[in-house]
Design a protein around this motif. Structure first.
Motif, PDB file in Angstrom:
ATOM      1  N   UNK A 199       0.810  -1.207   0.000  1.00 11.44           N
ATOM      2  CA  UNK A 199       0.000   0.000   0.000  1.00 11.44           C
ATOM      3  C   UNK A 199       0.844   1.257   0.000  1.00 11.44           C
ATOM      4  N   UNK A 200       2.127   1.126   0.322  1.00 14.15           N
ATOM      5  CA  UNK A 200       2.996   2.297   0.402  1.00 14.15           C
ATOM      6  C   UNK A 200       3.261   2.830  -0.991  1.00 14.15           C
ATOM      7  N   UNK A 201       2.552   3.851  -1.383  1.00 13.79           N
ATOM      8  CA  UNK A 201       2.668   4.413  -2.732  1.00 13.79           C
ATOM      9  C   UNK A 201       2.688   5.936  -2.643  1.00 13.79           C
ATOM     10  N   UNK A 202       3.755   6.571  -3.130  1.00 13.28           N
ATOM     11  CA  UNK A 202       4.931   5.933  -3.729  1.00 13.28           C
ATOM     12  C   UNK A 202       5.742   5.160  -2.689  1.00 13.28           C
ATOM     13  N   UNK A 222       9.867  14.458  20.021  1.00 13.94           N
ATOM     14  CA  UNK A 222      10.863  13.393  20.054  1.00 13.94           C
ATOM     15  C   UNK A 222      10.918  12.609  18.766  1.00 13.94           C
ATOM     16  N   UNK A 223      11.271  11.345  18.875  1.00 18.70           N
ATOM     17  CA  UNK A 223      11.484  10.495  17.709  1.00 18.70           C
ATOM     18  C   UNK A 223      10.210  10.143  16.955  1.00 18.70           C
ATOM     19  N   UNK A 224       9.061  10.193  17.617  1.00 20.46           N
ATOM     20  CA  UNK A 224       7.846   9.694  16.987  1.00 20.46           C
ATOM     21  C   UNK A 224       6.684  10.673  16.967  1.00 20.46           C
ATOM     22  N   UNK A 225       6.629  11.603  17.920  1.00 24.31           N
ATOM     23  CA  UNK A 225       5.459  12.464  18.019  1.00 24.31           C
ATOM     24  C   UNK A 225       4.212  11.632  18.238  1.00 24.31           C
ATOM     25  N   UNK A 226       4.292  10.724  19.203  1.00 21.06           N
ATOM     26  CA  UNK A 226       3.233   9.726  19.392  1.00 21.06           C
ATOM     27  C   UNK A 226       1.863  10.364  19.596  1.00 21.06           C
ATOM     28  N   UNK A 227       1.788  11.392  20.416  1.00 19.87           N
ATOM     29  CA  UNK A 227       0.496  12.030  20.693  1.00 19.87           C
ATOM     30  C   UNK A 227      -0.061  12.711  19.448  1.00 19.87           C
ATOM     31  N   UNK A 228       0.799  13.410  18.720  1.00 14.88           N
ATOM     32  CA  UNK A 228       0.349  14.050  17.484  1.00 14.88           C
ATOM     33  C   UNK A 228      -0.094  13.030  16.456  1.00 14.88           C
ATOM     34  N   UNK A 229       0.609  11.921  16.414  1.00  9.20           N
ATOM     35  CA  UNK A 229       0.262  10.836  15.498  1.00  9.20           C
ATOM     36  C   UNK A 229      -1.114  10.267  15.823  1.00  9.20           C
ATOM     37  N   UNK A 230      -1.356  10.040  17.107  1.00 12.38           N
ATOM     38  CA  UNK A 230      -2.662   9.526  17.521  1.00 12.38           C
ATOM     39  C   UNK A 230      -3.765  10.522  17.168  1.00 12.38           C
ATOM     40  N   UNK A 231      -3.513  11.812  17.384  1.00 13.82           N
ATOM     41  CA  UNK A 231      -4.503  12.833  17.028  1.00 13.82           C
ATOM     42  C   UNK A 231      -4.827  12.761  15.543  1.00 13.82           C
ATOM     43  N   UNK A 232      -3.801  12.602  14.713  1.00 13.05           N
ATOM     44  CA  UNK A 232      -4.010  12.541  13.268  1.00 13.05           C
ATOM     45  C   UNK A 232      -4.827  11.322  12.870  1.00 13.05           C
ATOM     46  N   UNK A 262       0.684   6.393   6.782  1.00 18.10           N
ATOM     47  CA  UNK A 262       0.010   7.221   5.788  1.00 18.10           C
ATOM     48  C   UNK A 262      -1.355   6.680   5.373  1.00 18.10           C
ATOM     49  N   UNK A 263      -1.526   5.372   5.441  1.00 21.54           N
ATOM     50  CA  UNK A 263      -2.804   4.791   5.015  1.00 21.54           C
ATOM     51  C   UNK A 263      -3.918   5.047   6.015  1.00 21.54           C
ATOM     52  N   UNK A 264      -3.593   5.567   7.207  1.00 16.39           N
ATOM     53  CA  UNK A 264      -4.613   5.750   8.235  1.00 16.39           C
ATOM     54  C   UNK A 264      -5.054   7.176   8.466  1.00 16.39           C
ATOM     55  N   UNK A 265      -4.486   8.127   7.743  1.00 19.10           N
ATOM     56  CA  UNK A 265      -4.773   9.525   8.036  1.00 19.10           C
ATOM     57  C   UNK A 265      -6.099  10.023   7.461  1.00 19.10           C
TER      58      UNK A 265
END
Length: 270
Positions: free
Chosen positions: A70-73, A154-164, A193-196
């Protein structure tokens, strides 16, 4: 907006910190020296790059999601730094469908890469970040249509990622003052990217108080979030000014931090 007028929600963890302040710095030292990943403090074993927290999320090891079709590109070329991928899901049934993939780096951390004021967040995820991510799930309906920035992610931005991944915000910017962290967070963003579902997610270098780093974001965010970013009193004013600069009128900030000494109180009294 004056600093005293800044809408601020600062939350103090009521649970005892998993690792003491001295242990945090020992973890950073061990990462730089590339020592064994399991450290023992008293009767507690602490993993240098583990998710030590409140068991709000389950995790399991996965292969790099950037190798999937699914990673495209294709993004295989950006996922070259040594590390391990994990998939996280909330322990609460209501949110268990949400799958968050993160990559934590392995191997020694070079001293020259550890710029900034508190770099322990660049080598692992800390409990305040876990709690902030959980809070993003709890207020997910409020996030609809918002533009959100995470500072000191930090390395992942875990909270921001979860929000997205809640599919509510229109835009999420995950930032840190460390370029190595931002490089890794871009890999993590590609791996999710497939989950945003239409949420625009990016990562950028933002060093608090250095206006040149964030002048292009002036007044652009409805919500600024940060976890465990109050370790040093000397940068409190810079952090507050950065938040104020980036928030639009009527915006707000959510900061979660442990009750470590007087740092949280000092920040709230600015």
């Amino acid at each position: 907006m004056a600093s005293s007028d800044l809408p601020l929600h600062a939350s103090v963890s009521k649970k005892r910190e998993t690792v003491s302040s001295s242990a945090r710095w020992d973890i950073l030292k061990q990462a730089i020296l590339n020592r064994p990943r399991e450290l023992v403090y008293g009767n507690r074993s602490v993993s240098v790059r583990s998710f030590e927290g409140y068991s709000l999320f389950n995790k399991k090891f996965i292969l790099s999601p950037l190798m999937h079709s699914w990673s495209s590109p294709p993004h295989q070329d950006i996922d070259r730094a040594p590390g391990r991928w994990y998939q996280f899901s909330s322990t609460q049934q209501e949110y268990s469908h949400l799958q968050i993939r993160i990559k934590l780096l392995t191997g020694a951390v070079r001293k020259r890469d550890m710029v900034g004021f508190d770099n322990t967040g660049n080598i692992c995820i800390w409990p305040a970040e876990e709690a902030l991510a959980h809070h993003m799930l709890a207020i997910r309906r409020e996030l609809r249509g918002m533009s959100i920035c995470e500072l000191g992610g930090g390395m992942t931005g875990f909270a921001g990622l979860v929000a997205a991944l809640t599919h509510g915000p229109t835009r999420v910017l995950i930032s840190d003052g460390n370029e190595l962290s931002v490089d890794n967070s871009r890999v993590v963003i590609a791996g999710n990217a497939d989950g945003f579902m239409g949420t625009h997610v990016t990562s950028d270098v933002i060093r608090w108080g250095e206006v040149a780093c964030y002048e292009k974001y002036r007044g652009e965010f409805d919500l600024v979030i940060a976890a465990d970013c109050l370790f040093f009193d000397s940068v409190h004013r810079e952090l507050l000014n950065t938040i104020s600069y980036m928030l639009r009128g009527g915006g707000r900030a959510i900061l979660l931090a442990p009750n470590r000494g007087s740092t949280l109180t000092a920040f709230c009294e600015l």
